[in-house]
Design an enzyme around this catalytic site. Structure first.
Site, PDB file in Angstrom:
ATOM      1  N   GLY A 290      -0.520 -13.014   9.054  1.00  0.00           N
ATOM      2  CA  GLY A 290      -1.465 -11.900   8.905  1.00  0.00           C
ATOM      3  C   GLY A 290      -1.751 -11.508   7.468  1.00  0.00           C
ATOM      4  O   GLY A 290      -2.543 -10.597   7.227  1.00  0.00           O
ATOM      5  N   ASP A 291      -1.115 -12.163   6.477  1.00  0.00           N
ATOM      6  CA  ASP A 291      -1.343 -11.801   5.068  1.00  0.00           C
ATOM      7  C   ASP A 291      -2.529 -12.570   4.483  1.00  0.00           C
ATOM      8  O   ASP A 291      -2.442 -13.794   4.328  1.00  0.00           O
ATOM      9  CB  ASP A 291      -0.113 -12.171   4.219  1.00  0.00           C
TER      10      ASP A 291
ATOM     11  N   SER B  53       1.506   1.373  10.986  1.00  0.00           N
ATOM     12  CA  SER B  53       0.784   0.680   9.913  1.00  0.00           C
ATOM     13  C   SER B  53       1.380  -0.660   9.497  1.00  0.00           C
ATOM     14  O   SER B  53       1.179  -1.088   8.368  1.00  0.00           O
ATOM     15  CB  SER B  53       0.673   1.600   8.692  1.00  0.00           C
TER      16      SER B  53
ATOM     17  N   ARG C 206      -2.570  -8.554  -4.743  1.00  0.00           N
ATOM     18  CA  ARG C 206      -2.898  -7.243  -4.160  1.00  0.00           C
ATOM     19  C   ARG C 206      -3.281  -6.256  -5.258  1.00  0.00           C
ATOM     20  O   ARG C 206      -2.865  -6.388  -6.412  1.00  0.00           O
ATOM     21  CB  ARG C 206      -1.686  -6.672  -3.406  1.00  0.00           C
TER      22      ARG C 206
ATOM     23  N   LYS D 222      -7.956   0.640  13.029  1.00  0.00           N
ATOM     24  CA  LYS D 222      -8.548   1.511  12.008  1.00  0.00           C
ATOM     25  C   LYS D 222     -10.080   1.386  12.009  1.00  0.00           C
ATOM     26  O   LYS D 222     -10.795   2.379  11.852  1.00  0.00           O
ATOM     27  CB  LYS D 222      -7.981   1.153  10.631  1.00  0.00           C
TER      28      LYS D 222
ATOM     29  N   ASN E  69      -3.299  -1.250  -1.713  1.00  0.00           N
ATOM     30  CA  ASN E  69      -1.841  -1.139  -1.547  1.00  0.00           C
ATOM     31  C   ASN E  69      -1.298   0.145  -2.156  1.00  0.00           C
ATOM     32  O   ASN E  69      -1.138   0.228  -3.387  1.00  0.00           O
ATOM     33  CB  ASN E  69      -1.154  -2.376  -2.131  1.00  0.00           C
TER      34      ASN E  69
ATOM     35  N   TYR F  62      -3.704  -3.920  13.831  1.00  0.00           N
ATOM     36  CA  TYR F  62      -3.663  -2.757  12.938  1.00  0.00           C
ATOM     37  C   TYR F  62      -5.051  -2.515  12.319  1.00  0.00           C
ATOM     38  O   TYR F  62      -5.611  -1.419  12.418  1.00  0.00           O
ATOM     39  CB  TYR F  62      -2.601  -2.959  11.847  1.00  0.00           C
TER      40      TYR F  62
HETATM   41  N1  UDP Z   1       5.686  -9.295   0.209  1.00  0.00           N
HETATM   42  C1  UDP Z   1       6.744 -10.136  -0.129  1.00  0.00           C
HETATM   43  N2  UDP Z   1       8.009  -9.732   0.185  1.00  0.00           N
HETATM   44  C2  UDP Z   1       8.274  -8.545   0.807  1.00  0.00           C
HETATM   45  C3  UDP Z   1       7.183  -7.693   1.131  1.00  0.00           C
HETATM   46  C4  UDP Z   1       5.907  -8.124   0.824  1.00  0.00           C
HETATM   47  O1  UDP Z   1       6.544 -11.211  -0.681  1.00  0.00           O
HETATM   48  O2  UDP Z   1       9.439  -8.235   1.074  1.00  0.00           O
HETATM   49  C5  UDP Z   1       4.321  -9.712  -0.145  1.00  0.00           C
HETATM   50  C6  UDP Z   1       3.374  -9.755   1.055  1.00  0.00           C
HETATM   51  O3  UDP Z   1       3.383 -11.032   1.651  1.00  0.00           O
HETATM   52  C7  UDP Z   1       2.036  -9.416   0.411  1.00  0.00           C
HETATM   53  C8  UDP Z   1       2.401  -8.489  -0.739  1.00  0.00           C
HETATM   54  O4  UDP Z   1       3.791  -8.720  -0.995  1.00  0.00           O
HETATM   55  O5  UDP Z   1       1.468 -10.562  -0.141  1.00  0.00           O
HETATM   56  C9  UDP Z   1       2.209  -7.021  -0.422  1.00  0.00           C
HETATM   57  O6  UDP Z   1       2.800  -6.765   0.848  1.00  0.00           O
HETATM   58  P1  UDP Z   1       3.074  -5.290   1.380  1.00  0.00           P
HETATM   59  O7  UDP Z   1       3.830  -5.418   2.680  1.00  0.00           O
HETATM   60  O8  UDP Z   1       3.705  -4.474   0.308  1.00  0.00           O
HETATM   61  O9  UDP Z   1       1.630  -4.684   1.626  1.00  0.00           O
HETATM   62  P2  UDP Z   1       0.382  -5.219   2.502  1.00  0.00           P
HETATM   63  O10 UDP Z   1      -0.461  -6.026   1.537  1.00  0.00           O
HETATM   64  O11 UDP Z   1       0.906  -6.007   3.659  1.00  0.00           O
HETATM   65  O12 UDP Z   1      -0.287  -3.945   2.907  1.00  0.00           O
END
Ligand code: UDP
Length: 325
Positions: free
Chosen positions: A284-285, A77, A221, A145, A170, A141
Site C-alpha cells: 500500500g506504500d 488511519s 514523503r 476519506k 506526512n 483508508y
Molecule cells: N517506513 C519505514 N519504516 C517504518 C515506518 C515507515 O521504512 O518503520 C516508511 C514507509 O514505508 C513510508 C515512509 O516510511 O515510505 C513513511 O511512512 P509512515 O508510516 O510514517 O507514513 P505514511 O506515508 O504511510 O503515511
C-alpha cells in the site's frame, strides 16, 4: 470562537486544541480514547468521552454548547490495517462521520474542517500533487476519506454545509513545549519508530523497501509539522466565514525526503546513529508523495513555520526523550 474538536486527544487533534487555546478560542474535546490519550488534553479543557457515532451524546453536546464550527480528527488511519479490516474503516471513518454530520445539521452548525489525507490520490501520476490531481485511492483508508470528501460536496449542495477537507501529507514533529507529541500503540510511523530505535526502545527500525524507483530506492514523503497543520485548520474556519462551498486543500512543505534522507537527518539532529535494517516493501506504500500547497498558501494564507526537516525532527526528538504518555 467556540469549537468542538472531535478526536482532540489524538496526535493532530491534541496539537489543534493547544493551538486554539493559545489563540484564546474556546474548545470542547470529544474523544472515545480508542487511540488518543486523556493526558494529551489539558485538565482545563472540557473533555467529553464518547464516540462520534453516538447520536445521543452528540445531540446532548450540541444542546449544551453553541459551537461556531466543528473540527473532525477522529479516524482509523493505518493503511495496512484498513486492507485487512476494511469494515472497521468504513464504520469508523464513514458511518460515524455521517452521524456527526447529521447531528451538526440538526443543531444548525454550518462549518466543518475535516482531516483528509494524501492517500486519496493513490499512486500519484506526477512528482508534486496539487488539488487538480485525480483521486484514485489504493486502500480502504484512502477510500473512506475520499467518500467523506464527496459527502461534503453533496452536503454543501443539499444543506449549505460549508466545509474544508485538508489533505495532510506526512504529519510529523511535536509541540516545541515537549508536553504533547506522537504516541501510537502500535507505532507504525517512520519518525517515531526511528527515534525509538535511536533510544534503543521498541522493536528497531525496518526500512520498508529500497528498490523503489526513487533517487535512492526508498520511499519519498513530504513531512509537515503538526503545529503547521493546526494553523491551517484555524485559517480554514476563517476562510469559511467568507467563502461558501466544500473545499479541499493539500498540506505539505512541497519537498520530499526519502527514508534514507530522514535517517541521515535524524543522525544529524540527535548526534547518534540510527540502527536500522532493510526489509521488504510494505503493502500500500506509493513510492513518492509530495504536495503542492500553493492553494492553501494563496487562498487560506497558510504559511508553514517549521518547514525544515531537521527542525521537525528536532521537535519530535525533544518529545521522544521524555514522552509523557
Ligand atoms: N517506513 C519505514 N519504516 C517504518 C515506518 C515507515 O521504512 O518503520 C516508511 C514507509 O514505508 C513510508 C515512509 O516510511 O515510505 C513513511 O511512512 P509512515 O508510516 O510514517 O507514513 P505514511 O506515508 O504511510 O503515511
Amino acid at each position: 470562537m467556540k469549537f468542538l474538536i472531535c478526536g482532540g486527544a489524538g496526535y493532530v487533534g491534541s496539537h489543534m486544541v493547544r493551538y486554539l487555546v493559545e489563540n484564546q478560542h474556546e474548545v470542547v474535546v470529544y474523544d472515545d480514547l480508542s487511540t488518543g490519550h486523556r493526558e494529551a488534553v489539558g485538565d482545563d479543557v472540557p473533555f467529553v468521552h464518547g464516540d462520534v457515532g453516538d447520536a445521543v451524546t452528540l445531540w446532548r453536546l450540541f444542546a449544551t454548547h453553541k459551537f461556531d464550527a466543528v473540527m473532525h480528527f477522529c479516524a482509523r488511519s493505518l493503511v495496512g490495517e484498513s486492507v485487512v479490516d476494511p469494515y472497521q474503516y468504513y464504520r469508523n471513518n464513514v458511518a460515524n462521520t455521517l452521524m456527526l454530520l447529521a447531528a451538526m445539521r440538526e443543531a444548525g452548525i454550518q462549518r466543518l474542517v475535516f482531516s483528509s489525507t494524501a492517500a486519496v490520490f493513490g499512486n500519484p501520476r506526477s512528482d508534486t500533487i496539487d488539488e487538480s490531481h485525480p483521486t484514485d485511492p489504493i486502500n480502504p483508508y484512502g477510500q473512506s476519506k475520499l467518500m467523506i470528501e464527496r459527502v461534503l460536496a453533496d452536503a454543501y449542495r443539499a444543506y449549505g454545509l460549508r466545509s474544508v477537507a485538508l489533505r495532510y501529507f506526512n504529519a510529523a514533529g511535536a509541540d516545541p513545549s515537549g508536553s504533547i507529541g506522537e504516541s501510537h500503540h502500535p507505532e507504525t510511523h517512520l519518525i517515531p519508530n526511528l527515534l525509538r530505535a535511536v533510544l534503543g526502545n521498541g522493536p528497531g527500525l525496518k526500512v520498508f523497501g529500497d528498490d523503489y524507483e526513487t533517487r535512492d530506492g526508498t520511499c519519498v514523503r513530504d513531512y509537515v509539522h503538526v503545529n503547521d497543520l493546526a494553523s491551517a485548520h484555524l485559517l480554514a474556519v476563517e476562510f469559511l466565514e467568507e467563502n461558501e462551498g466544500a473545499f479541499t486543500f493539500n498540506l505539505g512543505n512541497g519537498e520530499g525526503f526519502s527514508v534514507r534522507e530522514v535517517i541521515a537527518a535524524a543522525q544529524r539532529v540527535t548526534g547518534r546513529p540510527v540502527p536500522h535494517v532493510i526489509a521488504g516493501r510494505r503493502p500500500g506504500d506509493p513510492p513518492t508523495l509530495v504536495a503542492s500547497s500553493l492553494q492553501a498558501r494563496q487562498r487560506l494564507g497558510w504559511q508553514p513555520r517549521i518547514g525544515v526537516l531537521d527542525d521537525i525532527l528536532g521537535s519530535a526528538w525533544r518529545w521522544h526523550l521524555q514522552p509523557r504518555y
